[in-house]
Design an enzyme around this catalytic site. Structure first.
Site, PDB file in Angstrom:
ATOM      1  CB  CYS A  10      -0.853   0.018   1.135  1.00 59.74           C
ATOM      2  SG  CYS A  10      -0.148   0.044   2.704  1.00 59.74           S
ATOM      3  CG  HIS A  59      16.027  -0.936   1.450  1.00 58.56           C
ATOM      4  ND1 HIS A  59      15.363   0.149   1.969  1.00 58.56           N
ATOM      5  CD2 HIS A  59      15.002  -1.325   0.361  1.00 58.56           C
ATOM      6  CE1 HIS A  59      14.168   0.357   1.696  1.00 58.56           C
ATOM      7  NE2 HIS A  59      14.002  -0.467   0.553  1.00 58.56           N
ATOM      8  N   GLY A 149     -19.774  -8.229  11.556  1.00 55.92           N
ATOM      9  CA  GLY A 149     -19.436  -7.034  10.816  1.00 55.92           C
ATOM     10  C   GLY A 149     -18.969  -7.665   9.347  1.00 55.92           C
ATOM     11  N   GLY A 151     -17.458  -4.642   7.473  1.00 49.31           N
ATOM     12  CA  GLY A 151     -17.005  -3.292   7.022  1.00 49.31           C
ATOM     13  C   GLY A 151     -15.451  -3.507   6.943  1.00 49.31           C
ATOM     14  CG  MET A 153     -12.584  -0.912  11.507  1.00 52.65           C
ATOM     15  SD  MET A 153     -12.495  -0.118  13.360  1.00 52.65           S
ATOM     16  CE  MET A 153     -14.122  -0.456  13.826  1.00 52.65           C
TER      17      MET A 153
END
Length: 377
Positions: A10, A59, A149, A151, A153
């Site tokens: 991301c 790295h 749920g 959604g 989260m």
């Protein structure tokens, strides 16, 4: 360029390659990215970070350890690096060098997370909730998890618990959304089945946008009566709350809410910050270990040829003197042969040590050429 792996997350896109010449490889990669992004080279170049040789190894190890993440110590990057490596391998883009590098990088990531507390928690609510649940239970491995749920989260919770939990069921008011989140890997159920699902769950994580209680004290009391004394962990990360606070008073039930989560995240943040220096020390140790092993690997074919050449010379000379050896008794002949092998081994010992120590350097390249010429390899 001979081998390549693209790591894309991301907040990063990185290309790890092996190449004989740095500048030529850089130009090729820059042009590739320009073609991909439709940006001119002069505009893209200002935003490129470049590392090579030992710095590139350092790295990658730091990235896999979670030291270069927005949230220091996050778990996801380790799996993302592994999946990038596997995808490149599936497309035939990696060979011996990057296979060894990425295998070592994944080992570094695991070692950092095992030997330090850098990954004890994260700052996102869903991931912190999953970690807090694992901490409260000792582990999520082999557990049955109910996520209430569907959604954002809830999706975060599912992503995080999926690798360890034996069973994950998504319970949602809209069955279609539960089915979409469950995919092919998990189970789903309508909200009306929540009581039945809780009878089997070790932990329930609730994250809906409902304006009323999703889980009431009477509902949980009924569930506990059917669990034969098996404890239940309830984690409520909804705003407003999904779980009636009185649930915490029931025997066998542990209720963790947003207040508990806030304290857990704060404690974890301090722990991560304190663990970062230890994680960096591990990275430095592993960089040196990898570079030493890489040098030895570069010299290995030449060293093997050198030792084979010495062994062949001993064998041919012993064969040429076979009539003399035949005139000796077995013990004396064996001693002569052993002396010949020992002398040959001592002669190639110093060249072997120097070739391994200088492998991968300009001097090492010159010594390799000289060794091949001097020993007729």
């Amino acid at each position: 360029m001979n081998e390549a792996v693209i790591v894309s997350t991301c907040n990063r896109t990185e290309v790890v390659v092996t190449a004989e010449k740095f500048h030529g490889a850089f130009d090729e990669l820059r042009d590739f990215l320009c073609d991909l992004t439709f940006l001119p080279p002069e505009q893209l170049s200002d935003h490129l970070f470049v590392a090579h040789d030992a710095d590139a190894v350092r790295h990658l190890f730091s990235v896999t350890a979670g030291l270069d993440s927005v949230v220091v110590g996050e778990h996801e990057i380790l799996g993302q690096v592994r999946r990038a490596w596997e995808a490149a391998a599936a497309h035939g883009c990696v060979g011996p060098e990057l296979n060894l590098l990425f295998r070592h990088a994944v080992e570094v990531g695991k070692r950092v997370r095992t030997e330090t507390s850098i990954s004890r928690s994260v700052t996102s609510v869903s991931h912190a909730a999953a970690i807090m649940a694992a901490d409260a239970l000792g582990t999520l491995t082999g557990r049955s998890v109910a996520v209430v749920g569907a959604g954002s989260m809830a999706r975060g919770v599912v992503d995080f618990v999926a690798e360890d939990a034996a069973r994950v069921v998504i319970v949602n008011r809209t069955a279609e959304r539960a089915r979409a989140l469950a995919g092919d890997d998990h189970e789903f159920a309508p909200l009306e089945s929540l009581t039945a699902e809780l009878a089997h769950a070790d932990v329930v994580l609730s994250a809906t946008s409902a304006q009323e209680w999703v889980l009431t004290v009477d509902q949980v009391a009924e569930v506990m009566n059917s669990r034969a004394g098996r404890p239940l962990l309830v984690v409520d990360i909804a705003m407003p709350r999904d779980v009636e606070p009185a649930v915490a008073m029931l025997d066998g039930v542990t209720l963790l809410d947003m207040d508990a989560l806030g304290a857990f995240v704060s404690k974890g943040r301090r722990s991560r910050d304190a663990a970062a220096p230890a994680a960096r020390r591990i990275v430095e140790i592993e960089v040196e270990r990898y570079l030493d092993a890489a040098q030895a690997r570069r010299a290995a074919p030449l060293v093997a040829e050198l030792h084979a050449r010495a062994a062949d010379l001993v064998s041919s000379e012993l064969a040429r003197r076979s009539s003399l050896l035949d005139a000796m008794d077995d013990h004396d002949a064996a001693v002569v042969a052993e002396i010949a092998r020992a002398v040959a081994a001592k002669l190639v010992h110093t060249p072997t040590t120097v070739l391994k120590a200088e492998a991968g350097t300009p001097r090492g390249d010159r010594l390799a050429i000289s060794a091949r010429e001097l020993f007729d390899l």
